[in-house]
Design an enzyme around this catalytic site. Sequence first.
Site, PDB file in Angstrom:
ATOM      1  N   ARG A  15      37.496   8.989 127.285  1.00 30.51           N
ATOM      2  CA  ARG A  15      38.308   8.072 128.091  1.00 30.51           C
ATOM      3  C   ARG A  15      39.753   8.572 128.069  1.00 30.51           C
ATOM      4  O   ARG A  15      40.394   8.575 127.015  1.00 30.51           O
ATOM      5  CB  ARG A  15      38.217   6.651 127.524  1.00 30.51           C
ATOM      6  N   HIS A  72      47.426   3.249 132.673  1.00 26.96           N
ATOM      7  CA  HIS A  72      47.689   3.033 131.253  1.00 26.96           C
ATOM      8  C   HIS A  72      49.205   3.042 131.062  1.00 26.96           C
ATOM      9  O   HIS A  72      49.767   3.859 130.340  1.00 26.96           O
ATOM     10  CB  HIS A  72      46.984   4.074 130.385  1.00 26.96           C
ATOM     11  N   GLU A  95      44.651  -2.948 129.176  1.00 27.04           N
ATOM     12  CA  GLU A  95      45.326  -4.067 128.521  1.00 27.04           C
ATOM     13  C   GLU A  95      46.379  -4.738 129.392  1.00 27.04           C
ATOM     14  O   GLU A  95      47.587  -4.690 129.089  1.00 27.04           O
ATOM     15  CB  GLU A  95      45.949  -3.609 127.198  1.00 27.04           C
ATOM     16  N   ASN A 134      38.978  -3.600 124.180  1.00 28.62           N
ATOM     17  CA  ASN A 134      39.836  -2.933 123.189  1.00 28.62           C
ATOM     18  C   ASN A 134      39.989  -3.935 122.056  1.00 28.62           C
ATOM     19  O   ASN A 134      40.524  -5.028 122.279  1.00 28.62           O
ATOM     20  CB  ASN A 134      41.239  -2.646 123.750  1.00 28.62           C
ATOM     21  N   TYR A 141      40.987  -4.603 117.877  1.00 32.25           N
ATOM     22  CA  TYR A 141      41.518  -4.108 116.607  1.00 32.25           C
ATOM     23  C   TYR A 141      41.480  -5.156 115.495  1.00 32.25           C
ATOM     24  O   TYR A 141      41.367  -4.826 114.335  1.00 32.25           O
ATOM     25  CB  TYR A 141      42.968  -3.656 116.801  1.00 32.25           C
ATOM     26  N   GLU A 199      38.237   0.835 123.166  1.00 30.99           N
ATOM     27  CA  GLU A 199      39.141   1.241 122.085  1.00 30.99           C
ATOM     28  C   GLU A 199      38.865   0.442 120.827  1.00 30.99           C
ATOM     29  O   GLU A 199      38.650  -0.768 120.893  1.00 30.99           O
ATOM     30  CB  GLU A 199      40.618   0.934 122.430  1.00 30.99           C
TER      31      GLU A 199
HETATM   32  C1  GCO Z   1      47.108  -0.363 123.288  1.00 33.60           C
HETATM   33  C2  GCO Z   1      46.789   0.883 124.005  1.00 33.60           C
HETATM   34  C3  GCO Z   1      46.897   2.094 123.169  1.00 33.60           C
HETATM   35  C4  GCO Z   1      47.521   1.967 121.807  1.00 33.60           C
HETATM   36  C5  GCO Z   1      46.522   1.507 120.753  1.00 33.60           C
HETATM   37  C6  GCO Z   1      47.137   1.348 119.381  1.00 33.60           C
HETATM   38  O1  GCO Z   1      46.231  -1.059 122.863  1.00 33.60           O
HETATM   39  O2  GCO Z   1      48.269  -0.656 123.101  1.00 33.60           O
HETATM   40  O3  GCO Z   1      45.614   0.900 124.681  1.00 33.60           O
HETATM   41  O4  GCO Z   1      47.692   2.829 124.035  1.00 33.60           O
HETATM   42  O5  GCO Z   1      48.051   3.165 121.400  1.00 33.60           O
HETATM   43  O6  GCO Z   1      45.995   0.274 121.105  1.00 33.60           O
HETATM   44  O7  GCO Z   1      48.139   0.363 119.420  1.00 33.60           O
END
Ligand code: GCO
Length: 508
Positions: free
Chosen positions: A130, A174, A219, A344, A346, A412
């Site tokens: 990606r 992006h 995002e 995405n 985290y 992500e």
């Molecule tokens: C985001 C983006 C990425 C970042 C990653 C780490 O989520 O901000 O997709 O460009 O680098 O998530 O923060």
Amino acid sequence: MPLTRRKFAQSALAAGAIAALPSVFSACTESSKAAGTVRSAAVARPKLSPVQDSFPISFPKNFSWGAATAAYQIEGAWNQDGKGESIWDRFVRVPGKIKNGDTGDDACDSYHRWREDIALLRAMNINSYRFSISWPRIQPNASGSPNAAGVDYYSRLVDALLELHIRPIATLYHWDLPQHLEDAGGWPNRDTAGRFADYTEICARAFGDRVSDWVLFNEPLAFTYRGYLEGAHAPGRTSLPDFLHATHVVNLAQGAGFQALKQTLSSARVGTAFSMSPCEPATNSEEDKLAAERAHALINLWFLEPAMKGRYPQGFAFLPATLMGIRAGDFEKMRAPLDFIGINLYYRTIASAIGIVERVSSPQDWLFPVKMSGGDEGPKTDAGWEVWPQAMYDMIMSVTREYHRPQIEITESGCAYNDGPGPDGAIRDARRIEYHRQYLGAVGRAISEGADVRGYHAWSLMDNFEWSEGFSQRFGMAYVDFKTQKRTMKESGRWYGKVAAENGIGGD
Ligand code: GCO
């Protein structure tokens, strides 16, 4: 730079409009991933970490093992071969905006070293890459016919990927808007939606014979919030009306871009990569549960509901259409029945209601009483984000339920750990291996319970320019020495390569 409630109130008051949203939206921004909003000590949630039991796991046949990057974060060559200026090229030059005064002018120099990057993908047995296309590399002035050198760059990249049987997933946006469009009003300007559709069509014509998988936006909430309200990202505005308009125009652009792709390339498989985070109530109180529902609607559904259902999440009817810039017929235009939902993910979000005293003293808290923070029970990455694999499982299952088992791509997931080379040159990033092992365990468990997850893309292939954090946060599975641009595979990269080759994770 966490967004403080005081800062929020100031920007909202300066905007002279209702200040209901910003404190709520703060939870989805990078800064707030690490924010330390105080929450009740009486946490009644069970402590959940069930994924440890899921090993060994094997993934479905044809599962995509991927890595993700973004143009501005890796390419460099910011003004070469006819590329136009982007809002990030401009923003990084504003003193004090980026840690250590770093810029993405050179980044990982992937514009010249892309063959080395492809060699890394190959060494990691990756079969899905990606990457993002830089809009100002394709349309330097954001209009008219494409810049041939820019098209050639991505063409060569795509050809090389296909030769190695690596699926290209192209992200169209992006975050690097052409500066010309920002000068004309940027994302709050409705015209930008049409310009995005034109650019999308150019890309579909240039690469559509070889690229089937497309991500419209990366995002949307993160770049509208941070760029137009918080001001910590390009273009650095701090205006509540601009932010609200920007979110609506991006929703219109998502619909227009979807139509442009499908009309040009009927076989295109189209999605968006949403920043998602399951929202848990801080306590079992009814108020906190309600706060968590509202947080979910804002963080996870603000751009997804318009695409899938042609409406804003329920519960936001109080927002006047004029404040958002909504016109008759817009709901139909926003619709974009995505072929896959990109997640995405985290970390998780903890939501709590705002107390009566705060409510009385602040109109925005009265209107929208939600406070959010990251969790604080799991270990933290070097960025201060909580590692909580259960969040991955919960989010996949929530999307699976709410949208009737859609196709999902994990677009992500990853972690910042700044481990560098030891005396022997090896980079032993055991904590990154553990992160991906556990988050993949959560994906495997969700699949075994019926979710249709097609692939996992580790953020990131290599260390790169982390927006306002500059080069201070390393997310890569390959280490980059930014002085020499030398790439070195980390232990996590080797581990990931084994997982990809075996299409599963052993029990050890
Ligand atoms: C985001 C983006 C990425 C970042 C990653 C780490 O989520 O901000 O997709 O460009 O680098 O998530 O923060």
